[in-house]
Enzyme design. Sequence first.
Site, PDB file in Angstrom:
ATOM      1  N   ASP A 125      -2.700   0.900  14.174  1.00 31.13           N
ATOM      2  CA  ASP A 125      -2.807   1.504  12.848  1.00 31.13           C
ATOM      3  C   ASP A 125      -2.377   2.969  12.853  1.00 31.13           C
ATOM      4  O   ASP A 125      -2.343   3.630  13.887  1.00 31.13           O
ATOM      5  CB  ASP A 125      -4.266   1.444  12.363  1.00 31.13           C
ATOM      6  CG  ASP A 125      -4.696   0.047  11.949  1.00 31.13           C
ATOM      7  OD1 ASP A 125      -3.980  -0.922  12.275  1.00 31.13           O
ATOM      8  OD2 ASP A 125      -5.758  -0.074  11.313  1.00 31.13           O
ATOM      9  N   HIS A 280      -4.977   2.160  17.609  1.00 31.16           N
ATOM     10  CA  HIS A 280      -4.259   3.167  16.819  1.00 31.16           C
ATOM     11  C   HIS A 280      -3.115   3.783  17.618  1.00 31.16           C
ATOM     12  O   HIS A 280      -3.249   4.021  18.816  1.00 31.16           O
ATOM     13  CB  HIS A 280      -5.218   4.276  16.379  1.00 31.16           C
ATOM     14  CG  HIS A 280      -6.251   3.816  15.393  1.00 31.16           C
ATOM     15  ND1 HIS A 280      -7.399   3.159  15.791  1.00 31.16           N
ATOM     16  CD2 HIS A 280      -6.295   3.890  14.048  1.00 31.16           C
ATOM     17  CE1 HIS A 280      -8.109   2.847  14.712  1.00 31.16           C
ATOM     18  NE2 HIS A 280      -7.470   3.281  13.646  1.00 31.16           N
TER      19      HIS A 280
HETATM   20 ZN   LIG Z   1      -6.278   3.806   9.609  1.00 27.88          ZN
END
Ligand SMILES: [Zn+2]
Length: 359
Positions: A125, A280
């Site tokens: 992400d 992430h």
């Molecule tokens: Zn996010």
Amino acid sequence: MLIKLSLISLVTLASAAPSTTTSTSAASTPTAAPLLPIPAFSGTFANAYPPVDKTAPTDTPLVKQWLAELNLTAMPDFPPTKFNSGGDLENPNSVPADTCDWTVTNCINKDITNCPKRTWGLTYDDGPTEFSPQLYDFLDTTDQKATLFYIGSNVVTNWQAARRACAAGYHIAVHTWSHNPSTTLTNEQFVAEIKYTELAIKELCGITPTYFRPPYGDIDNRIRGLLVQMGYTSVIWDIDTNDWMMAPGGTRTEAQVDAAFDQWVAGAANLTEGHVCLEHELYQNTVNAAIKNLPKIQLTWKAMPVAACVNDAHPYQEKNITLATLDGAQTGSGAAVKSLSASVVAAAAVAIAAASFGL
Ligand SMILES: [Zn+2]
């Protein structure tokens, strides 16, 4: 949860401050041969986009056009939620149960949360960032594809990295324009956040995503209804590395993230379902953790994009683009799913399995 707002501000820093450096590093020669044809791009966007890291405006001609294509009167009439300055939802007890608000109760309503047994939904992400090329370089060494949930503000800032990922056949998906909790936005704001991100990806890559992950997992039936109208499938996760808490000043150590991966590897044989894991591409240390831990995942699980594990070969509105899937994917040594190779095929109209939420 102070950490929530901290993430917002850090996203801002990560995406805005180093843009010049990012452009240079992201322009390095990709190690993987392009799999998808992407349109030429001069470096100047043809469309006008909102300011980065700000909630998308709703009064532009483009947004008005997008809104006119939807039926907002069909949406559940839930008011937007409010988060306090600490990043927590205000008055969670006042949120009605029929909103199926994930933040309040972890309620799921046909959101994808798992992959099938022994498969691992590999997702990153908050990109693209200045650190993304390092991650993509590593993924390319094992021909490993992933779902990349992109923030629109980061897409226009780090557009070279976005184009590289598109061309290499990664599964590109949407993570809003400005990374606000989705349920805090009005219908109009949420539509603008999705569509501007979608437009930027289309302009850079020639593809229109159909998968969405809500920042912080924050979603309810109002947001799900808007997503269905815009042709999106929502994706949450069932396991969370909490890698973003390794940000400077954060409370998560690299050793803790490593230990979480080790635990998931050790428990793989006993599970009847696979995982969708939250990671992430936000900071140097989250990319470091991703690179360090992926090999042991590949040895234990079949790692692949989320669309692949649910056997959706056409995860874009452009149905002539085909990405390989779990059932169709080539698997290599070490149980790592080899490249979910992309190929342009004749324009067979294959309808995406759009979720029906029965709202
Ligand atoms: Zn996010």
